[in-house]
Design a protein around this motif. Structure first.
Motif, short mmCIF file in Angstrom:
data_model
loop_
_atom_site.label_atom_id
_atom_site.label_comp_id
_atom_site.label_asym_id
_atom_site.label_seq_id
_atom_site.Cartn_x
_atom_site.Cartn_y
_atom_site.Cartn_z
N VAL A 1 -5.46 -1.84 -6.81
CA VAL A 1 -6.71 -1.09 -6.64
C VAL A 1 -6.38 0.28 -6.07
O VAL A 1 -5.52 0.41 -5.21
CB VAL A 1 -7.63 -1.85 -5.66
CG1 VAL A 1 -8.79 -0.97 -5.22
CG2 VAL A 1 -8.17 -3.11 -6.33
N ARG B 1 0.85 -1.20 0.00
CA ARG B 1 0.00 0.00 0.00
C ARG B 1 0.87 1.24 0.00
O ARG B 1 1.75 1.40 0.84
CB ARG B 1 -0.96 0.00 1.19
CG ARG B 1 -0.32 -0.37 2.51
CD ARG B 1 -1.36 -0.78 3.51
NE ARG B 1 -2.40 0.22 3.62
CZ ARG B 1 -3.62 -0.04 4.09
NH1 ARG B 1 -3.92 -1.24 4.48
NH2 ARG B 1 -4.51 0.90 4.19
N LEU C 1 -3.56 -0.13 -3.41
CA LEU C 1 -3.50 -1.38 -2.65
C LEU C 1 -3.20 -2.54 -3.59
O LEU C 1 -3.89 -2.72 -4.60
CB LEU C 1 -4.84 -1.63 -1.96
CG LEU C 1 -5.30 -0.57 -0.97
CD1 LEU C 1 -6.77 -0.72 -0.68
CD2 LEU C 1 -4.50 -0.69 0.30
N GLY C 2 -2.18 -3.33 -3.25
CA GLY C 2 -1.90 -4.54 -4.02
C GLY C 2 -2.85 -5.65 -3.58
O GLY C 2 -3.07 -5.85 -2.39
N ILE C 3 -3.42 -6.34 -4.55
CA ILE C 3 -4.35 -7.41 -4.19
C ILE C 3 -3.95 -8.74 -4.84
O ILE C 3 -4.76 -9.65 -4.93
CB ILE C 3 -5.79 -7.05 -4.58
CG1 ILE C 3 -5.87 -6.72 -6.07
CG2 ILE C 3 -6.32 -5.90 -3.75
CD1 ILE C 3 -7.29 -6.64 -6.59
#
Lengths: 250, 170
Positions: free
Chosen positions: A181, A158, A173-175
């Protein structure tokens, strides 16, 4: 009778003597009418071997490039001075370290890459890692000769980003997928809504990352999301195909 | 002496696990995801040396893999459990080393490793709650399980053969 015949013959002979001059006059009329096109084209054809060669064109290009670089340096210096006046952190190209990617797993459980340079080369935890086009991750840990990078796509990654057009801040944000995202911190105003295709960069006032690094483009945006709009971001630099990266000290 | 050398060779292969995990050869991937090398080593080791050796090896390899991975989830619990379980199965009979069964056990092991990581990431990382249970995790888990299951008959059989030669040479 005989006199009139003689005068006709005489006129015909004088016309035969004059016709070259008439032809010249006609040609000159054509030249005049065509604004000298024939002359210009002929001149161009004849003098082509003596035209300024590629060397001169390169000189002009180099001169233009040099001028643009000088202007860029002046603007950067100006920018640094203004940032210093505002007590904002700044970054410079002087802090860039190039490193080879020696291990990558951009698709598995751990979206990380390992670099072939470490603390002995001056790399430290928290440094920004740049691929061609923009930020791809943050140094998570270093050994004397290697450094591990947490990619922006990794779960748990993040960073703060902002939309320079609307001047709205958000968190990237890494998902785990190729596309992280973006979650904006507040609603866009009516006058300045974030749009698909908008560029995201690190915040110009960031104290954690170098400012104004390009990160990605907003691909889709859900403006109805609560509490603030959310979107999917296409990173500019794709870590799957990068063999060399640059680490920016900050 | 021969037994000692064979065991050393088996243990040496364990050192290749983190290196293969880091190297992640692109020619042996399914949808960009390589096999679970730790499963491919731990399965024959546990089958051959029993539940306690299996659990201990799972612990050691879990520590190593946690060291070379990002924070957020650990491999240790699931690898200990898998080592112990495969060790118990190995004690029951010699028919377990059939290629098909090895592939099936490796596939189940890889699914359990993936499931363990998936659960930890989903429940212990705040951002994970954003995207309804992380469908990418399911893709990772299935791809890794399939490629591991396909590689197991070759790799695990070879490692078991290494150990069996030791036994027959005694």
């Amino acid at each position: 009778m005989g006199g009139s015949n003689r005068s006709v013959i005489y006129g015909w002979r004088s016309l035969r003597r004059l016709w070259p001059w008439l032809l010249v006059a006609f040609s000159l009329c054509i030249v005049r009418w065509s604004k000298g096109a024939v002359f210009l084209d002929t001149y161009a054809f004849l003098t082509r071997p003596f035209w300024p060669g590629t060397a001169q064109r390169d000189w002009i290009k180099n001169g233009t490039q040099l001028e643009q670089e000088s202007r860029l340096r002046l603007l950067e210096a100006d920018n640094q001075r203004l940032r210093a006046m505002l007590s904002l952190k700044s970054s410079s190209k002087a802090g860039l370290i190039s490193a080879a990617v020696i291990s990558r797993s951009p698709n598995g459980w751990w979206q990380q890459i390992v670099l072939g340079k470490g603390s002995t080369a001056g790399i430290a935890q928290g440094d920004a890692v740049l691929g061609p086009g923009g930020l791809i991750g943050i140094i998570q840990s270093v050994t004397p000769i290697t450094a591990r990078v947490r990619l922006l796509t990794a779960p748990g990654s993040r960073i703060g980003v902002w939309n320079p057009r609307t001047k709205r801040h958000g968190i990237l944000l890494g998902i785990g997928t190729n596309r992280p995202v973006i979650r904006f911190l507040d609603k866009d105003s009516k006058d300045s809504k974030s749009l698909s295709g908008d560029l995201l960069s690190t915040s110009p006032a960031s104290t954690i990352l170098p400012p104004n690094l390009p990160v990605g483009l907003i691909q889709t945006l859900d403006e109805q999301a609560i509490p603030a709009p959310e979107g999917i971001v296409q990173l500019i630099a794709a870590p799957e195909a990068i063999d060399w990266v640059q680490i920016q000290k900050f | 002496m021969v037994r000692f050398q064979r065991r050393q060779a088996f243990i040496f292969c364990a050192f290749l696990v983190p290196f293969m995990t880091l190297a992640a050869p692109s020619w042996l991937t399914l949808s960009g995801i390589g096999p679970s090398w730790v499963v491919l080593w731990l399965l024959p080791w546990s089958l051959e040396y029993g539940p306690f050796s299996g659990a201990l090896a799972g612990l050691y390899l879990g520590l190593v893999l946690d060291g070379i991975s990002l924070d957020g989830a650990t491999h240790i619990p699931v690898l200990i459990a898998l080592g112990f379980w495969w060790g118990c199965i190995g004690r029951r009979g010699p028919l377990i080393d059939r290629s098909l069964i090895l592939g099936l056990l490796a596939l189940i092991g890889s699914v359990l490793v993936g499931l363990s990581l998936w659960v930890q990431i989903v429940f212990f990382q705040e951002s994970a709650l954003l995207n309804a249970f992380y469908m990418w995790g399911l893709r990772n888990m299935l791809a890794q399980a399939i490629i591991t299951g396909l590689a197991a008959p070759v790799v695990c059989s070879w490692l078991l053969l290494l150990a069996r030669r030791r036994r027959s040479s005694l």
